[in-house]
Write a protein that holds these residues in place. Structure first.
Motif, mmCIF file in Angstrom:
data_model
loop_
_atom_site.group_PDB
_atom_site.id
_atom_site.type_symbol
_atom_site.label_atom_id
_atom_site.label_comp_id
_atom_site.label_asym_id
_atom_site.label_seq_id
_atom_site.Cartn_x
_atom_site.Cartn_y
_atom_site.Cartn_z
ATOM 1 N N PHE A 193 0.808 -1.207 0.128
ATOM 2 C CA PHE A 193 0.082 0.047 -0.007
ATOM 3 C C PHE A 193 0.853 1.186 0.100
ATOM 4 N N PHE A 194 1.971 1.187 0.625
ATOM 5 C CA PHE A 194 2.823 2.150 0.747
ATOM 6 C C PHE A 194 3.492 2.589 -0.780
ATOM 7 N N PHE A 195 4.018 1.491 -1.388
ATOM 8 C CA PHE A 195 4.824 1.780 -2.642
ATOM 9 C C PHE A 195 3.654 2.050 -3.693
ATOM 10 N N VAL A 196 2.422 1.443 -3.684
ATOM 11 C CA VAL A 196 1.701 1.982 -4.814
ATOM 12 C C VAL A 196 1.075 3.129 -4.718
ATOM 13 N N LEU A 197 1.026 3.610 -3.420
ATOM 14 C CA LEU A 197 0.485 5.133 -3.136
ATOM 15 C C LEU A 197 1.495 6.030 -3.423
ATOM 16 N N THR A 198 2.788 5.746 -3.046
ATOM 17 C CA THR A 198 3.719 6.588 -3.692
ATOM 18 C C THR A 198 3.861 6.653 -4.950
ATOM 19 N N GLY A 199 3.650 5.653 -5.725
ATOM 20 C CA GLY A 199 3.536 5.945 -7.245
ATOM 21 C C GLY A 199 2.393 6.394 -7.517
ATOM 22 N N ALA A 200 1.471 6.555 -6.949
ATOM 23 C CA ALA A 200 0.154 7.256 -7.341
ATOM 24 C C ALA A 200 0.285 8.775 -7.100
ATOM 25 N N ARG A 201 1.238 9.258 -6.491
ATOM 26 C CA ARG A 201 1.267 10.624 -6.294
ATOM 27 C C ARG A 201 1.634 11.562 -7.144
ATOM 28 N N ILE A 202 2.374 10.638 -8.243
ATOM 29 C CA ILE A 202 3.048 11.303 -9.481
ATOM 30 C C ILE A 202 1.965 12.023 -10.380
ATOM 31 N N GLU A 203 2.015 13.142 -10.805
ATOM 32 C CA GLU A 203 0.948 13.802 -11.793
ATOM 33 C C GLU A 203 1.650 13.873 -12.923
ATOM 34 N N LEU A 204 1.283 12.996 -13.931
ATOM 35 C CA LEU A 204 2.191 12.957 -15.369
ATOM 36 C C LEU A 204 1.733 14.310 -16.004
ATOM 37 N N ALA A 205 0.535 14.918 -15.479
ATOM 38 C CA ALA A 205 0.087 16.119 -16.411
ATOM 39 C C ALA A 205 0.904 17.390 -16.103
ATOM 40 N N ALA A 206 1.480 17.418 -14.969
ATOM 41 C CA ALA A 206 2.325 18.452 -14.537
ATOM 42 C C ALA A 206 3.527 18.561 -15.264
ATOM 43 N N LEU A 207 3.929 17.218 -15.624
ATOM 44 C CA LEU A 207 5.284 17.033 -16.184
ATOM 45 C C LEU A 207 5.368 17.652 -17.772
ATOM 46 N N GLY A 208 4.247 18.243 -18.197
ATOM 47 C CA GLY A 208 4.207 18.622 -19.509
ATOM 48 C C GLY A 208 4.947 19.854 -19.919
ATOM 49 N N SER A 209 5.329 20.688 -18.966
ATOM 50 C CA SER A 209 6.163 21.919 -19.257
ATOM 51 C C SER A 209 7.676 21.441 -19.140
ATOM 52 N N GLY A 210 8.135 22.127 -20.221
ATOM 53 C CA GLY A 210 9.706 22.057 -20.140
ATOM 54 C C GLY A 210 10.552 22.549 -19.041
ATOM 55 N N ARG A 211 10.022 23.684 -18.322
ATOM 56 C CA ARG A 211 10.530 24.119 -17.192
ATOM 57 C C ARG A 211 10.728 23.044 -16.106
ATOM 58 N N VAL A 212 9.412 22.370 -15.944
ATOM 59 C CA VAL A 212 9.586 21.243 -14.745
ATOM 60 C C VAL A 212 10.321 20.257 -15.407
ATOM 61 N N ILE A 213 10.266 19.627 -16.617
ATOM 62 C CA ILE A 213 11.010 18.559 -17.029
ATOM 63 C C ILE A 213 12.499 18.962 -16.733
ATOM 64 N N GLY A 214 12.667 20.231 -17.074
ATOM 65 C CA GLY A 214 14.237 20.704 -16.855
ATOM 66 C C GLY A 214 14.772 20.472 -15.359
ATOM 67 N N LEU A 215 13.782 21.073 -14.532
ATOM 68 C CA LEU A 215 14.172 21.097 -13.194
ATOM 69 C C LEU A 215 14.215 19.673 -12.469
ATOM 70 N N ALA A 216 13.367 18.769 -13.004
ATOM 71 C CA ALA A 216 13.283 17.471 -12.648
ATOM 72 C C ALA A 216 14.584 16.822 -12.901
ATOM 73 N N ALA A 217 15.032 16.953 -14.079
ATOM 74 C CA ALA A 217 16.472 16.203 -14.734
ATOM 75 C C ALA A 217 17.216 16.888 -14.115
#
Lengths: 391, 391
Positions: free
Chosen positions: B273-297
């Motif tokens: 339940f911990f690991f699945v919920l951790t995975g479920a927290r990611i919001e793929l939509a918010a990763l659409g922006s180049g700036r976010v991808i840049g920071l994440a990378a």
């Protein structure tokens, strides 16, 4: 005092185990200690724990695991053997409890709708508390134990069908076909779980072909447990019925004993949350009124006498001792009663007074059952064997 | 689709186990499957599970049980032996990750406050994911394994102290003494848990004097686990630190192996339940922006390089292979990063973009770590032994 959730968990668990230990030392079953710990920690006295949603979900998982364990100890064949007698005990018990409860509530001056719900809350024996008491008394694997469990399962299902009828008729939305549909669904679900589920689980295990994750049989068992609980819940049955059937589906696999060793600690860890939270639901303040005490006392008597008379339906050939065990084992009311009362309260169909009387009845019958069972176990049908002559 | 809680539980558990099995067959650790199952079931893709409060509490208990298990495998002496090196690795890793993270966030055009929080979210290695990966690779009971765990525990504590400093200073309410107090509390807690807890547990067991409830050592262990988790939580540490210390306190009792056999199924059942919920927290939509991808990378690179350099602090006498294992083992960021980001988001200190970048970094480093560790395990410091001469 407002405790964090993890602090509440720590407190509930420690209180449950310590109170359980004390009760066992006093010659009582541990489950009584857990219920009383709940009363003490709950809103009525200390106010340290509150039945928040996370705690309720944890409690639900706890009782699901407990019923799964009981299922693991029950072979489908054993249950089939007690089928006719269990059905007779269940039906007679439901009819007597409902009639008696209706009369008691009307006699205490409650209205028609309220009385119908109070009566409905009375019909079903608590599978979880009965199961726990039977396990503590090593009775699960006996003929009467299985008869009690079978009857308790059947009257749980009857209780939920009755709830659909009462709720529908008091709302004026009763449709016969929806009641028939629920009954048919319940029957089909039980039949499928007993006949088909063991094969599906076996098939999945074959499909995996020597699974690589550690303790794979346990993982499959937990999938079956959660899956059938969710399925039962979806068609309107209590999730514990699904959990019991999942356990029974696995009772004949070769992994049974290993599974039991793995699931028992899980039950030890999670089921106290259910019993403590059940205890915490009682509101002592609402019991101040004479009318509430009167209703509580009357329906408690109905609950006990109804099932005692029902035990006669098990057949004339049963020994007095076995009948006494059945009567005692069917006394506790629990989750279905609480579900009925909570639903009726939230819909405004019953007031706080009738609600508290029902919860008090649940608590008293639960506290009464283990001692009654102990007494029943001492009942003798024969004269004692003659003492050995002195040399 | 809105699923009932019990149906969500069934779905999460089944998806976690099936995905774990698939990953193990692909030669990857099961934990990656559980995280990806969370991404697939979460709001970003299927939307079937929602991180509701009950699920979060269950996830928290799951990770608490996991860290308790890791503690059970760790003798206090073993940890004492790696103390100096682990502290060096932790401190260097925290400084580099914080500095690098701050630079990366400022360079991508985020504001000062946001950058401070992003940097804070980067410092702590995930004890739970590291522990899980070490367990799956059978490394817990090795010198490097203990060094990694020790360093991860220390930087968790450092990360939480850093959070107190950053949150206090950006709110303008930073008081040096409150930071000092937190640090002192953390130290005192660890010292007490290591030195006193084992004795208290022993004393309680003596007090009970042959307890009557079944599996009493297990019940006592669970009390210690929940109690120390709640205590850690109360003084502002992560509850998993308390759970780990509780496990370690019991690692030297004679019940250790029996306890492990009983707690392992509990971990199997609850930790997904911990690991699945951790995975479920990611919001793929918010990763659409180049700036976010840049920071994440950028912060992902900082996260990896920071800990790789920190592994040098373990000392010059370590073999290349062991250093590589330390570097790989320290990569995953997890609960502390998520806690920092979630707190900052809820206080309005960071926006949805920075939050998503942090969560993406947590996910990528977690997915990366097992493969990196596998690679590190293959690193050889010596030439291969000569092939056997043909006869």
């Amino acid at each position: 005092m407002m405790l964090s959730t993890i602090a509440q968990l720590a407190l509930i668990f420690a209180a449950a185990k310590v109170a359980g230990e004390v009760m066992v030392r006093l010659g009582q079953p541990a489950v009584i200690g857990e219920l009383l710990a709940g009363v003490a920690l709950g809103p009525s006295i200390a106010g340290w724990i509150h039945p928040s949603e996370p705690l309720q979900v944890l409690a639900q998982i706890g009782v699901v695991v407990l019923l799964f364990l009981v299922g693991l100890e029950t072979h489908p064949d054993d249950l089939r053997k007690v089928g006719v007698r269990a059905t007779a005990v269940a039906v007679v018990g439901v009819v007597l409890s409902f009639g008696g409860g209706l009369g008691a509530a009307l006699a205490t001056g409650f209205g028609g709708t309220e009385s119908l719900f109070v009566a409905t809350a009375l019909v079903a024996t608590s599978v979880s508390i009965t199961a726990r008491v039977l396990r503590e008394s090593n009775l699960v694997d006996t003929y009467v134990g299985r008869l009690i469990l079978g009857a308790a399962l059947i009257d749980d299902i009857l209780g939920l069908i009755l709830l659909a009828i009462v709720a529908g008729s008091t709302r004026g939305t009763l449709r016969i076909w929806s009641v028939v549909a629920l009954a048919a669904e319940a029957l089909a679900f039980v039949a499928l779980a007993v006949l088909v589920a063991p094969k599906i689980v076996g098939r999945i295990a074959d499909l995996f072909d020597r699974p690589r994750i550690p303790r794979a049989p346990f993982a499959l068992a937990m999938m079956a447990m959660l899956g059938l609980s969710a399925a039962a819940n979806t068609i309107g049955l209590a999730s514990v019925i699904g959990a019991f059937l999942a356990g029974m589906a696995l009772a004949e696999t070769r992994d049974r004993y290993q599974l039991m060793a793995q699931v028992e600690p899980l039950g030890d860890f999670l089921s106290p949350f259910f019993f403590v939270l059940t205890g915490a639901r009682i509101e002592l303040a609402a019991l101040g009124s004479g009318r509430v005490i009167g209703l509580a006392a009357l329906i408690t008597v109905v609950a006990v006498v109804g099932k005692a008379v029902a035990s006669l339906a098990a057949g004339r050939d049963m020994e007095l001792r076995d009948r006494a065990i059945i009567a005692a084992g069917m006394i506790p009311r629990g989750e279905v009663g609480i579900i009925v009362a909570a639903l009726a309260l939230s819909e405004g169909a019953i007031g706080k007074q009738a609600f508290s009387a029902v919860i008090a009845m649940v608590l008293v019958t639960t506290l009464l059952a283990p001692s009654a069972l102990r007494l029943a176990l001492k009942t003798s049908t024969r004269t004692d064997p003659p003492a050995l002559p002195l040399a």
